[in-house]
Design a protein around this motif. Structure first.
Motif, PDB file in Angstrom:
ATOM      1  N   MET A 198       0.847  -1.192   0.000  1.00  0.00           N
ATOM      2  CA  MET A 198       0.000   0.000   0.000  1.00  0.00           C
ATOM      3  C   MET A 198       0.882   1.241   0.000  1.00  0.00           C
ATOM      4  N   SER A 199       0.639   2.139  -0.915  1.00  0.00           N
ATOM      5  CA  SER A 199       1.429   3.354  -1.018  1.00  0.00           C
ATOM      6  C   SER A 199       0.647   4.531  -0.453  1.00  0.00           C
ATOM      7  N   ILE A 200       1.367   5.583  -0.129  1.00  0.00           N
ATOM      8  CA  ILE A 200       0.726   6.778   0.398  1.00  0.00           C
ATOM      9  C   ILE A 200       1.194   7.981  -0.403  1.00  0.00           C
ATOM     10  N   SER A 201       0.388   9.010  -0.420  1.00  0.00           N
ATOM     11  CA  SER A 201       0.787  10.252  -1.060  1.00  0.00           C
ATOM     12  C   SER A 201       1.578  11.075  -0.062  1.00  0.00           C
ATOM     13  N   LEU A 202       2.716  11.551  -0.499  1.00  0.00           N
ATOM     14  CA  LEU A 202       3.571  12.299   0.404  1.00  0.00           C
ATOM     15  C   LEU A 202       3.124  13.745   0.522  1.00  0.00           C
ATOM     16  N   GLU A 203       3.223  14.257   1.711  1.00  0.00           N
ATOM     17  CA  GLU A 203       2.999  15.671   1.955  1.00  0.00           C
ATOM     18  C   GLU A 203       4.301  16.281   2.436  1.00  0.00           C
ATOM     19  N   LYS A 204       4.422  17.578   2.236  1.00  0.00           N
ATOM     20  CA  LYS A 204       5.641  18.278   2.629  1.00  0.00           C
ATOM     21  C   LYS A 204       5.989  17.982   4.087  1.00  0.00           C
ATOM     22  N   GLY A 205       7.244  17.611   4.307  1.00  0.00           N
ATOM     23  CA  GLY A 205       7.724  17.362   5.659  1.00  0.00           C
ATOM     24  C   GLY A 205       7.453  15.975   6.204  1.00  0.00           C
ATOM     25  N   GLN A 206       6.678  15.192   5.478  1.00  0.00           N
ATOM     26  CA  GLN A 206       6.351  13.854   5.969  1.00  0.00           C
ATOM     27  C   GLN A 206       7.596  12.977   5.973  1.00  0.00           C
ATOM     28  N   ARG A 207       7.721  12.163   7.010  1.00  0.00           N
ATOM     29  CA  ARG A 207       8.874  11.281   7.154  1.00  0.00           C
ATOM     30  C   ARG A 207       8.406   9.830   7.173  1.00  0.00           C
ATOM     31  N   ILE A 208       9.154   8.983   6.452  1.00  0.00           N
ATOM     32  CA  ILE A 208       8.802   7.581   6.335  1.00  0.00           C
ATOM     33  C   ILE A 208      10.011   6.748   6.722  1.00  0.00           C
ATOM     34  N   SER A 209       9.812   5.766   7.594  1.00  0.00           N
ATOM     35  CA  SER A 209      10.876   4.851   7.959  1.00  0.00           C
ATOM     36  C   SER A 209      10.994   3.772   6.890  1.00  0.00           C
ATOM     37  N   LEU A 210      12.210   3.536   6.410  1.00  0.00           N
ATOM     38  CA  LEU A 210      12.419   2.546   5.354  1.00  0.00           C
ATOM     39  C   LEU A 210      12.742   1.191   5.979  1.00  0.00           C
ATOM     40  N   GLU A 211      11.763   0.651   6.655  1.00  0.00           N
ATOM     41  CA  GLU A 211      11.913  -0.653   7.297  1.00  0.00           C
ATOM     42  C   GLU A 211      10.811  -1.586   6.833  1.00  0.00           C
ATOM     43  N   LYS A 212      11.127  -2.856   6.836  1.00  0.00           N
ATOM     44  CA  LYS A 212      10.163  -3.881   6.454  1.00  0.00           C
ATOM     45  C   LYS A 212      10.329  -5.064   7.404  1.00  0.00           C
ATOM     46  N   ASN A 213       9.247  -5.391   8.088  1.00  0.00           N
ATOM     47  CA  ASN A 213       9.269  -6.504   9.040  1.00  0.00           C
ATOM     48  C   ASN A 213      10.384  -6.348  10.073  1.00  0.00           C
ATOM     49  N   GLY A 214      10.591  -5.113  10.502  1.00  0.00           N
ATOM     50  CA  GLY A 214      11.542  -4.858  11.573  1.00  0.00           C
ATOM     51  C   GLY A 214      12.976  -4.683  11.130  1.00  0.00           C
TER      52      GLY A 214
END
Length: 201
Positions: free
Chosen positions: A1-17
């Motif tokens: 599932m993807s999300i639309s990014l908003e300015k300043g949003q931060r995403i952790s690049l982790e999968k299953n820990g």
């Protein structure tokens, strides 16, 4: 599932820990349509996706762009220069892809900036569609779209030919992604990378 990014949003690049080993940045855009006396004419658009690798002191350690398709350490690879965009409408495929093997990025690199500029100076507002996506996979295989970011039809890009899409950065031992999505006043790639260091890291 993807999300639309908003300015300043931060995403952790982790999968299953555990952290992802490889991410790709794909940019898709269309040619400009100009109407004239003899119908509609397609004007090719040369957008360039580029990557700047920065140290903790915000010095530029390396760049990957149409003139250097691989970082010196081999961790970042560019698919090659697309000088036209989609001439026949949106085909849903990325025109340029930059692959980043996060596990191979040198330890002195703390931030990886993703930028986009219009080589021939076409105003972003004149381009019918343009989007960037961050995904898990390879240049030829999309396993999981982490985030989509649509840069078309936003008033803030009117008059601009350069922008900062986002920044991959180290957070402890893990990598995260911060959406920026801001236009800059820069006309050339060199000054764009300087603006990144001054304003977005």
């Amino acid at each position: 599932m993807s999300i639309s990014l908003e300015k300043g949003q931060r995403i952790s690049l982790e999968k299953n820990g555990s952290g992802l080993d490889r991410v790709c940045v794909g940019v898709n855009w269309g040619a400009i349509e100009k109407k004239g006396f003899f119908g509609t004419k397609k004007v090719a658009v040369d957008l360039d996706a580029s990557i700047g690798l920065y140290t903790e002191s915000k010095d530029l350690a390396d760049i990957v762009y149409f003139g250097q398709l691989k970082s010196k350490d081999g961790s970042v690879v560019h698919s090659g220069d697309d000088r036209t965009g989609d001439l026949d409408g949106d085909d849903g495929l990325d025109n340029e892809i930059v692959s980043v093997e996060l596990g191979k990025v040198p330890a002195n690199v703390k931030s990886i900036a993703i930028v986009l500029n219009s080589y021939q100076g076409h105003d972003f507002a004149s381009i019918p569609f343009a989007s960037v996506r961050l995904y898990e996979g390879t240049p030829s295989r999309v396993d999981n779209i982490i985030a989509n970011y649509n840069i078309a039809h936003e008033a803030k890009f009117n008059g601009s030919v350069s922008m900062v899409l986002g920044v991959l950065y180290r957070h402890g031992t893990a990598w995260k992604f911060r959406a920026v999505g801001e236009p800059t006043d820069d006309k050339k790639l060199e000054s764009l990378f300087q603006s990144v260091a001054a304003n977005f890291l």
